[in-house]
Structures are given as structure tokens and as C-alpha cells.
Design an enzyme around this catalytic site. Sequence first.
Site, PDB file in Angstrom:
ATOM      1  N   THR A  43       0.788  -0.976  -0.152  1.00 16.98           N
ATOM      2  CA  THR A  43       0.164  -0.133  -0.069  1.00 16.98           C
ATOM      3  C   THR A  43       0.955   1.211  -0.015  1.00 16.98           C
ATOM      4  OG1 THR A  43      -0.177   0.129   2.349  1.00 16.98           O
ATOM      5  CG2 THR A  43      -1.805  -1.306   1.335  1.00 16.98           C
ATOM      6  N   GLY A  90       2.244   2.320  -2.733  1.00 18.76           N
ATOM      7  CA  GLY A  90       3.533   2.001  -3.428  1.00 18.76           C
ATOM      8  C   GLY A  90       4.265   2.761  -4.622  1.00 18.76           C
ATOM      9  N   GLY A 148       7.618   3.423  -0.290  1.00 19.35           N
ATOM     10  CA  GLY A 148       6.753   2.288  -0.689  1.00 19.35           C
ATOM     11  C   GLY A 148       7.140   1.626  -2.223  1.00 19.35           C
ATOM     12  N   SER A 161       7.927   4.328  12.392  1.00 18.80           N
ATOM     13  CA  SER A 161       8.885   5.391  12.094  1.00 18.80           C
ATOM     14  C   SER A 161       9.649   5.741  13.417  1.00 18.80           C
ATOM     15  CB  SER A 161       8.107   6.936  11.954  1.00 18.80           C
ATOM     16  OG  SER A 161       9.096   7.964  12.180  1.00 18.80           O
ATOM     17  N   TYR A 180       1.771  12.648  13.862  1.00 25.51           N
ATOM     18  CA  TYR A 180       2.430  11.893  13.011  1.00 25.51           C
ATOM     19  C   TYR A 180       3.078  10.948  14.055  1.00 25.51           C
ATOM     20  CZ  TYR A 180       5.718   9.833   9.765  1.00 25.51           C
ATOM     21  OH  TYR A 180       6.495   9.029   9.218  1.00 25.51           O
TER      22      TYR A 180
END
Length: 250
Positions: A13, A15, A20, A138, A151
Site C-alpha cells: 500500500t 507503493g 513504498g 517511524s 504523526y
Amino acid sequence: MEISLRNKSALVTGGTTGIGFAAAQTLVEAGARVMITGQNAERVQAAATRLGSPAIGIVADNRSVEAIAAVARQARERFGRLDILVANAGVTWSARIEEVSEADFDAQMAINFKGSFFAIQKCLPLMDRGGSVVLTSSCLDAKGVPAMAVYSASKAAVRSLVRTLAAELAPRGIRVNSVAPGPIDTPIYDKIGLSSADADRLRDEEARATVMKRMGQPEEVGRAILFLASDAAAYVTGADLRVDGGWTDI
């Protein structure tokens, strides 16, 4: 060690660009059949063309559970099963807490966490023993960086999900891991609302903050995803593999 994914099928996903796309490219190069998703039809088509004939591009909004379910149905129709799911789609906007609107909050959480959660849920019926799920978390799930509260929280939720689902899906023979990129030179720096000069300044500051004194490249994260997705990591689950040049831990 050469990793082969011949006769394997994968969904990535988000991508079309950055990490991605690099992940999809490494999977294709290892022999996998790959389906990628993205919101922009032109970028989806361009990315699928660059990846070549083993790749299929699907336009889908990662915020929509219905759209995610439709992608899973198309994966079943095209591949019959999924061996690898890379739940990578994500966005970020930089804003201090006073500047965050409810719409911005909801959008980041919907794409970064909700979308990944339901991508796994909808794809699980296609996965058998030996399947691998890799999420993109992350390094900011472990660092306090001003103006990145939403985020960072969304990625901390992803990290928590990896632990829970690794335990929950182990009896079914499905592994769940994540990669945690640090400063990676992707288009995301140009999409967070900064001027070109400020984006370049941020790149330089983050590069200097790493032990290796440079930005990482998307392909370096892609190779980490390839490892976690493959049988080379058959005894690895619940892990969060940092690809950050030592930014977080040193």
C-alpha cells in the site's frame, strides 16, 4: 545471501513513490508478483509501468475501509492468495499543537493507522502459514520532535499494533514486523508544507543528527522490508527494525 521470492505474491500500500515504491521494486527484483496502491491514478500508472510486467497498480484511498476491502478482492482475483503484505501508506503534516485542526488529526490517523489496521484485517483471509506482514512505522515513535505530535502518535500506534498482532497471528503461522525509517531522502519532505529552502534545511539538519552523517535512501529501507518479508527472517516477529543511520539509539 540472495533472497528469492519466486512464486510469491505481495501487496504494497502506498507503493507509488519513496519507501513504498522502493519496497515494491525490491520485491519485484526478488521475483515476487506485486500489486501496489496509491490515491493518484497518474502516479499509480507511472509506478506500475516502471516496476514492469509483474506489477499491478490499483487506485485506492487508504482512509476508506471499503476501498481497502476492494483491493483485497482484486488481490484474490489476480493472485489467488497473498504471501506478503507491506502496509506502508502514510502521510504527515508538520504543525504545532495549536495549529492542528480536527480534520488534519483525523486524516493522519486514518491513513497512517486505521488504513494499516484494516489492510491487515481485509488481507488476512488471503494469507496462509508462512505469510509475512511488514508495516512502516517511524523512528519518531521513540523521539520527541516539535510539531510532529500527530504523526508520531500515529506511528506509535503502528508500533503497538505490530506487537499485538505478532502475538495474535503467531498461532496461524503469520509473522508481523515493522521497519522504522529515520531521515530518508523521499518526496515527503516536500509534502509537509515547507518551502523548498526549509525542506532542504530540514534534510541537512536531520542528516547531521545521524551517526552516519547522511540521509538514508529509499532503497535501503526497501532492502530491510525485503528481509523481513522473506523466509530469511523466518524466526523474526514483533520486531521494529530501525533504518535510521543510528539517529535514534546512539
